[in-house]
Motif scaffolding. Sequence first.
Motif, PDB file in Angstrom:
ATOM      1  N   LEU A 192      67.180  -8.523  73.215  1.00 20.75           N
ATOM      2  CA  LEU A 192      67.618  -8.010  71.929  1.00 20.75           C
ATOM      3  C   LEU A 192      68.238  -6.637  72.147  1.00 20.75           C
ATOM      4  CD1 LEU A 192      65.833 -10.334  70.952  1.00 20.75           C
ATOM      5  CD2 LEU A 192      64.866  -8.804  69.233  1.00 20.75           C
ATOM      6  N   ILE A 193      69.451  -6.436  71.622  1.00 17.17           N
ATOM      7  CA  ILE A 193      70.118  -5.137  71.694  1.00 17.17           C
ATOM      8  C   ILE A 193      70.249  -4.634  70.256  1.00 17.17           C
ATOM      9  CG2 ILE A 193      72.116  -3.846  72.521  1.00 17.17           C
ATOM     10  CD1 ILE A 193      72.691  -6.117  74.462  1.00 17.17           C
ATOM     11  N   CYS A 194      69.551  -3.551  69.947  1.00 16.63           N
ATOM     12  CA  CYS A 194      69.470  -3.059  68.584  1.00 16.63           C
ATOM     13  C   CYS A 194      70.054  -1.659  68.467  1.00 16.63           C
ATOM     14  CB  CYS A 194      68.011  -3.037  68.111  1.00 16.63           C
ATOM     15  SG  CYS A 194      67.222  -4.662  68.092  1.00 16.63           S
ATOM     16  N   GLY A 195      70.583  -1.344  67.288  1.00 12.19           N
ATOM     17  CA  GLY A 195      71.087  -0.015  67.010  1.00 12.19           C
ATOM     18  C   GLY A 195      70.001   0.833  66.360  1.00 12.19           C
ATOM     19  N   ARG A 196      69.726   1.962  66.963  1.00 11.65           N
ATOM     20  CA  ARG A 196      68.663   2.833  66.457  1.00 11.65           C
ATOM     21  C   ARG A 196      68.915   3.269  65.019  1.00 11.65           C
ATOM     22  NH1 ARG A 196      68.901   5.872  70.458  1.00 11.65           N
ATOM     23  NH2 ARG A 196      67.339   4.764  71.699  1.00 11.65           N
ATOM     24  N   ARG A 197      70.203   3.394  64.634  1.00  8.77           N
ATOM     25  CA  ARG A 197      70.568   3.861  63.295  1.00  8.77           C
ATOM     26  C   ARG A 197      71.029   2.719  62.383  1.00  8.77           C
ATOM     27  NH1 ARG A 197      73.014   9.761  63.890  1.00  8.77           N
ATOM     28  NH2 ARG A 197      72.442  10.289  66.021  1.00  8.77           N
ATOM     29  N   ASP A 198      70.715   1.510  62.746  1.00  7.60           N
ATOM     30  CA  ASP A 198      71.182   0.335  62.007  1.00  7.60           C
ATOM     31  C   ASP A 198      70.485   0.249  60.654  1.00  7.60           C
ATOM     32  OD1 ASP A 198      71.894  -2.180  61.089  1.00  7.60           O
ATOM     33  OD2 ASP A 198      71.662  -3.148  63.045  1.00  7.60           O
ATOM     34  N   GLN A 199      71.271   0.300  59.561  1.00  5.19           N
ATOM     35  CA  GLN A 199      70.725   0.149  58.214  1.00  5.19           C
ATOM     36  C   GLN A 199      70.739  -1.302  57.739  1.00  5.19           C
ATOM     37  OE1 GLN A 199      71.858   3.426  55.316  1.00  5.19           O
ATOM     38  NE2 GLN A 199      73.524   3.641  56.800  1.00  5.19           N
ATOM     39  N   MET A 200      71.569  -2.138  58.348  1.00  3.92           N
ATOM     40  CA  MET A 200      71.679  -3.533  57.929  1.00  3.92           C
ATOM     41  C   MET A 200      70.570  -4.383  58.555  1.00  3.92           C
ATOM     42  SD  MET A 200      74.327  -3.738  55.886  1.00  3.92           S
ATOM     43  CE  MET A 200      74.884  -5.442  55.907  1.00  3.92           C
ATOM     44  N   THR A 201      70.364  -4.248  59.848  1.00  4.25           N
ATOM     45  CA  THR A 201      69.295  -4.959  60.555  1.00  4.25           C
ATOM     46  C   THR A 201      68.557  -3.945  61.428  1.00  4.25           C
ATOM     47  OG1 THR A 201      70.846  -5.574  62.329  1.00  4.25           O
ATOM     48  CG2 THR A 201      70.496  -7.177  60.570  1.00  4.25           C
ATOM     49  N   PRO A 202      67.718  -3.109  60.830  1.00  2.00           N
ATOM     50  CA  PRO A 202      67.011  -2.078  61.606  1.00  2.00           C
ATOM     51  C   PRO A 202      66.130  -2.703  62.677  1.00  2.00           C
ATOM     52  CG  PRO A 202      66.083  -2.286  59.400  1.00  2.00           C
ATOM     53  CD  PRO A 202      67.329  -3.093  59.410  1.00  2.00           C
ATOM     54  N   PRO A 203      65.899  -1.980  63.770  1.00  3.85           N
ATOM     55  CA  PRO A 203      65.127  -2.552  64.886  1.00  3.85           C
ATOM     56  C   PRO A 203      63.794  -3.160  64.475  1.00  3.85           C
ATOM     57  CG  PRO A 203      66.139  -0.496  65.567  1.00  3.85           C
ATOM     58  CD  PRO A 203      66.422  -0.637  64.099  1.00  3.85           C
ATOM     59  N   LYS A 204      63.101  -2.561  63.501  1.00  2.51           N
ATOM     60  CA  LYS A 204      61.804  -3.113  63.096  1.00  2.51           C
ATOM     61  C   LYS A 204      61.943  -4.508  62.508  1.00  2.51           C
ATOM     62  CE  LYS A 204      61.781  -0.943  58.490  1.00  2.51           C
ATOM     63  NZ  LYS A 204      61.059   0.006  57.604  1.00  2.51           N
ATOM     64  N   ALA A 205      63.126  -4.831  61.971  1.00  2.00           N
ATOM     65  CA  ALA A 205      63.343  -6.157  61.387  1.00  2.00           C
ATOM     66  C   ALA A 205      63.512  -7.229  62.452  1.00  2.00           C
ATOM     67  CB  ALA A 205      64.562  -6.137  60.470  1.00  2.00           C
ATOM     68  N   ALA A 206      63.678  -6.811  63.707  1.00  2.00           N
ATOM     69  CA  ALA A 206      63.816  -7.762  64.812  1.00  2.00           C
ATOM     70  C   ALA A 206      62.512  -7.947  65.575  1.00  2.00           C
ATOM     71  CB  ALA A 206      64.906  -7.295  65.771  1.00  2.00           C
ATOM     72  N   ALA A 207      61.460  -7.247  65.174  1.00  2.00           N
ATOM     73  CA  ALA A 207      60.223  -7.239  65.950  1.00  2.00           C
ATOM     74  C   ALA A 207      59.600  -8.629  66.056  1.00  2.00           C
ATOM     75  CB  ALA A 207      59.233  -6.249  65.334  1.00  2.00           C
ATOM     76  N   GLU A 208      59.533  -9.349  64.935  1.00  2.00           N
ATOM     77  CA  GLU A 208      58.868 -10.652  64.950  1.00  2.00           C
ATOM     78  C   GLU A 208      59.591 -11.646  65.844  1.00  2.00           C
ATOM     79  OE1 GLU A 208      56.960 -13.924  61.842  1.00  2.00           O
ATOM     80  OE2 GLU A 208      58.593 -12.615  61.159  1.00  2.00           O
ATOM     81  N   ALA A 252      61.158 -11.279  74.270  1.00  2.00           N
ATOM     82  CA  ALA A 252      62.454 -10.721  74.645  1.00  2.00           C
ATOM     83  C   ALA A 252      62.340  -9.290  75.153  1.00  2.00           C
ATOM     84  CB  ALA A 252      63.394 -10.751  73.441  1.00  2.00           C
ATOM     85  N   ARG A 253      63.265  -8.925  76.010  1.00  2.00           N
ATOM     86  CA  ARG A 253      63.424  -7.531  76.402  1.00  2.00           C
ATOM     87  C   ARG A 253      64.213  -6.825  75.314  1.00  2.00           C
ATOM     88  NH1 ARG A 253      66.284  -6.570  81.990  1.00  2.00           N
ATOM     89  NH2 ARG A 253      68.093  -7.319  80.814  1.00  2.00           N
ATOM     90  N   LEU A 254      63.803  -5.628  74.967  1.00  2.00           N
ATOM     91  CA  LEU A 254      64.464  -4.869  73.909  1.00  2.00           C
ATOM     92  C   LEU A 254      65.255  -3.720  74.503  1.00  2.00           C
ATOM     93  CD1 LEU A 254      64.939  -4.127  70.921  1.00  2.00           C
ATOM     94  CD2 LEU A 254      62.826  -2.778  71.031  1.00  2.00           C
ATOM     95  N   GLU A 255      66.539  -3.648  74.107  1.00  2.00           N
ATOM     96  CA  GLU A 255      67.403  -2.523  74.467  1.00  2.00           C
ATOM     97  C   GLU A 255      67.837  -1.855  73.166  1.00  2.00           C
ATOM     98  OE1 GLU A 255      68.380  -1.490  77.489  1.00  2.00           O
ATOM     99  OE2 GLU A 255      67.748  -3.146  78.794  1.00  2.00           O
TER     100      GLU A 255
END
Length: 266
Positions: A215-231, A238-241
């Motif tokens: 998973l590659i997430c944007g720290r400042r993402d307002q649409m799909t914030p990283p916490k929304a990808a946790a589950e 998955a490895r998280l970047e």
Amino acid sequence: MKWLVNGREAYTYTGGKAFDPTLPCVVFIHGALHDHTVWTLLARWCAHHGFGVLAVDLPGHMKSAGPALESVEAMAEWVLALLDAAEVKQAALVGHSMGSLVALEAAGRAPDRVSKLVMIGTAYPMKVSPALLEMSKNDPLAAIDLVTTLSYSSIAQKPGYPGPGVWVRGGGKALGRMVLAKQGNALLYHQDFVACNGYAGALDAAAKVTAPATLICGRRDQMTPPKAAAEIGTALKARLETVDAGHVLMAEAPDEVLNALRKALV
């Protein structure tokens, strides 16, 4: 490059190299109201470093014939049909936003055909607010403006970012308008959002995925914030970047996303 998929013309960008099905393949799947151009840097790097590249235009988006597909599940089946048309036995699937759900669903439906799974700017569930669903139906140009505002962080506000002559917010808004206008489907944005909002199969798909996932997430993402990808990240092991960017992180942090993708494809 054009293919015939389910009897309709489909377009894929191949990164500036002729597609070779004998090479390790990477399939890039865009998000709502986007097209293959969001992958230009990543696709070109892969194509020039030993991969066969298929950066798709989903049906009804830009250069691929419509109609647009109305569910994540249908888009996943289309991706697998594209692999058949291209004579690809196995591929790494890389998806952004809506495309990340499509990649996940395809990997769950055909785990033996997926070598790596990379989900960028993802979330599950990927719920869309009722207000935005309504706006995308009745005033899609206003919806493009709103989503553009939410999709790019403050670091992307200035012109000339990330390089001279580049304005990522303006480019993002222009891309949405072009995709919307290309095939004359005023409901395209709404259909894409409905597909995201209605997708309920991520955890079932994740249980069937056998490929290594990133998973590659944007720290400042307002649409799909990283916490929304946790589950979903936990379900996939998955490895998280995480990179310092908003939702369209390929545009805001191109080098960082490329580096994360390179690690994921190893």
